[in-house]
Design an enzyme around this catalytic site. Structure first.
Site, PDB file in Angstrom:
ATOM      1  NE  ARG A  96      -2.580   0.965   3.540  1.00 37.66           N
ATOM      2  CZ  ARG A  96      -3.347   0.814   4.617  1.00 37.66           C
ATOM      3  NH1 ARG A  96      -4.638   0.541   4.489  1.00 37.66           N
ATOM      4  NH2 ARG A  96      -2.830   0.929   5.838  1.00 37.66           N
ATOM      5  CE  LYS A 198      -2.719   4.954   6.976  1.00 43.29           C
ATOM      6  NZ  LYS A 198      -4.083   5.253   7.449  1.00 43.29           N
ATOM      7  CD  GLU A 234     -12.068   5.580   4.085  1.00 48.23           C
ATOM      8  OE1 GLU A 234     -11.500   6.314   4.904  1.00 48.23           O
ATOM      9  OE2 GLU A 234     -11.453   4.906   3.251  1.00 48.23           O
TER      10      GLU A 234
END
Length: 351
Positions: A96, A198, A234
Site C-alpha cells: 500500500r 494514506k 468512510e
C-alpha cells in the site's frame, strides 16, 4: 535531514520502569529505537539503520513541509499468550505504501526492505509490546519528501522512518459503541484526489468537523460522497460496513476510499464464515435500515456502531454477543494475538 537529541538508555529505562500496563491508553510513549533509511540518487534505498529514538532535523525547503509530500502506514505488533510477538500482514502495508508513493511521485522501499525494517524496529523495542491482552505496539512507518525544493516539484530525496508506541486495546479509551454523526455537506475525499492512499494531508482537513461532532457528544463522523452527498464512504479514519440479514456490504475502493488491510481481512473472513459480502455503493438510507453497522481499521480494530444520526434522525443498531460484528471481532483478534490458528499465512513472528 539528520537525527538529533537522541534519548539516552537511562532516560528510556526510567520511562519503562514507570509503565503501568493496566492503565495503558492512547498517550505518546517514546520507545527505545526508531529506524531511518534515505533514498539514494538513483532512486533506491539502502543503508537503513536503527537509531535511538529522538527528534529529527529537516530542511525548511523540504517538500514534506512545503507541499505535504508524505505518506504514513499503521500497523501493530501483538504479544501472544506464550510471550512471543507477531505482526499481522506487514506485506500488505508495504504494498500500500508503494501505491501511495507512486501517486505522490516518491520512491519507496521494496517490500522486503519495508518488512525487514519493521521486524528490526519491533525486535529492538520488544520490551514495549504490552503483555498479552493488555494492548499492542503501534507501528508507524512514514515516507516523506525530505529533499529540498523551491518550486512546486517532488523532492529529490525521500526518507523512510519507523517509530513505535504502545497503546491499549480500546480505541482512544472508548468503552462504548460508536455513535456516528453523518455529515452530508463536507466530504472526506474527492474523485481524483488522494483519498485512496494514506497521504498525510488527508486527515487534518477533517479535524474541525470531527471536533464539532465530538463536542455534540458523537464519537466520530461518517462522510458521504462528494458528488451526490448520498453514498456512504468512510468514517474519519476507518472503513464502514453494514449488515442486513446474511449480507455484509462495504463501499468499493474506487479512489476515494482507503483499501484498509483490516477491511480486506474482514471481507475474506466473513466469506469464509458463509456470509455474502458485497463491495458496492450503498446509500445513507440503506445504512439507516441496517441490522448492524461496524467500522474497521488498524487503530479501531473492529468497532461496533451503536447509533448513527442523520438530519437529526437517530437510528440504533443491534449490539451484543450474538451479532455478526462480535463473531468477526473474535475471529480476527484471535488470529492477530495468536489465540486462533492463522489459516491464511497472515501472521509474521518476530524472532
Amino acid at each position: 535531514m539528520a537525527v538529533s537529541q537522541q534519548r539516552t538508555t537511562r532516560e528510556s529505562d526510567n520511562i519503562y520502569s514507570k509503565m503501568d500496563w493496566n492503565k495503558l491508553g492512547y498517550d505518546v510513549i517514546p520507545t527505545d529505537y526508531m529506524y531511518i533509511m534515505k533514498s539514494n540518487e538513483d532512486g533506491t534505498f539502502s543503508n537503513g539503520a536503527l537509531v535511538p529514538f529522538g527528534t529529527v532535523q529537516i530542511e525548511p525547503h523540504s517538500s514534506v513541509l512545503n507541499y505535504g509530500q508524505g505518506l504514513f502506514e499503521g500497523m501493530k505488533a501483538y504479544r501472544r499468550a506464550d510471550g512471543e510477538v507477531q505482526l499481522f500482514r506487514p506485506k500488505e502495508n508495504a504494498m500500500r505504501m508503494q501505491v501511495g508513493a507512486e501517486r505522490l511521485l516518491m520512491v519507496a522501499p521494496s517490500i522486503e526492505q519495508f518488512v525487514d525494517a519493521v521486524k528490526q524496529v519491533v525486535s529492538a523495542n520488544k520490551r514495549w509490546v504490552p503483555p498479552h491482552g493488555k494492548g499492542s505496539l503501534y507501528i508507524r512507518p512514514l515516507l516523506f519528501g525530505s529533499g529540498s525544493v523551491m518550486g512546486l516539484a517532488p523532492a529529490p530525496q525521500c526518507t523512510f522512518l519507523i517509530y513505535t508506541n504502545p497503546i491499549c486495546n480500546v480505541y482512544k479509551g472508548r468503552t462504548s459503541p460508536l455513535s456516528l454523526l453523518i455529515h452530508d455537506t463536507i466530504p472526506r475525499a474527492f474523485s481524483g484526489g488522494t483519498g485512496g492512499v494514506k497521504n498525510i494531508g488527508n486527515y487534518s482537513p477533517i479535524f474541525q468537523v470531527t471536533k464539532e461532532a465530538k463536542g455534540k457528544g458523537f464519537s466520530d463522523v461518517l462522510f458521504l460522497d462528494a458528488k451526490e452527498h448520498k453514498y456512504v464512504e468512510e468514517v474519519s479514519s476507518c472503513n464502514a460496513f453494514i449488515v442486513k440479514g446474511n449480507v455484509i456490504s462495504t463501499s468499493p475502493t474506487l479512489g476515494t476510499i482507503l483499501p484498509g488491510i483490516t477491511r480486506n481481512s474482514i471481507i475474506q473472513l466473513a466469506r469464509d464464515l458463509g456470509y455474502q459480502v458485497e463491495e458496492r455503493k450503498f446509500s445513507v438510507h440503506e445504512l439507516l435500515e441496517a441490522d448492524e453497522v461496524f467500522c474497521t481499521g488498524t487503530a479501531v480494530g473492529i468497532s461496533e456502531v451503536g447509533s448513527a444520526t442523520y438530519s437529526n434522525q437517530r437510528v440504533d443498531f443491534n449490539l451484543g454477543a450474538n451479532t455478526v460484528t462480535q463473531k468477526l471481532y473474535e475471529l480476527i483478534t484471535g488470529i492477530q494475538t495468536g489465540l486462533l490458528e492463522d489459516k491464511n499465512g497472515w501472521v509474521v513472528k518476530i524472532d
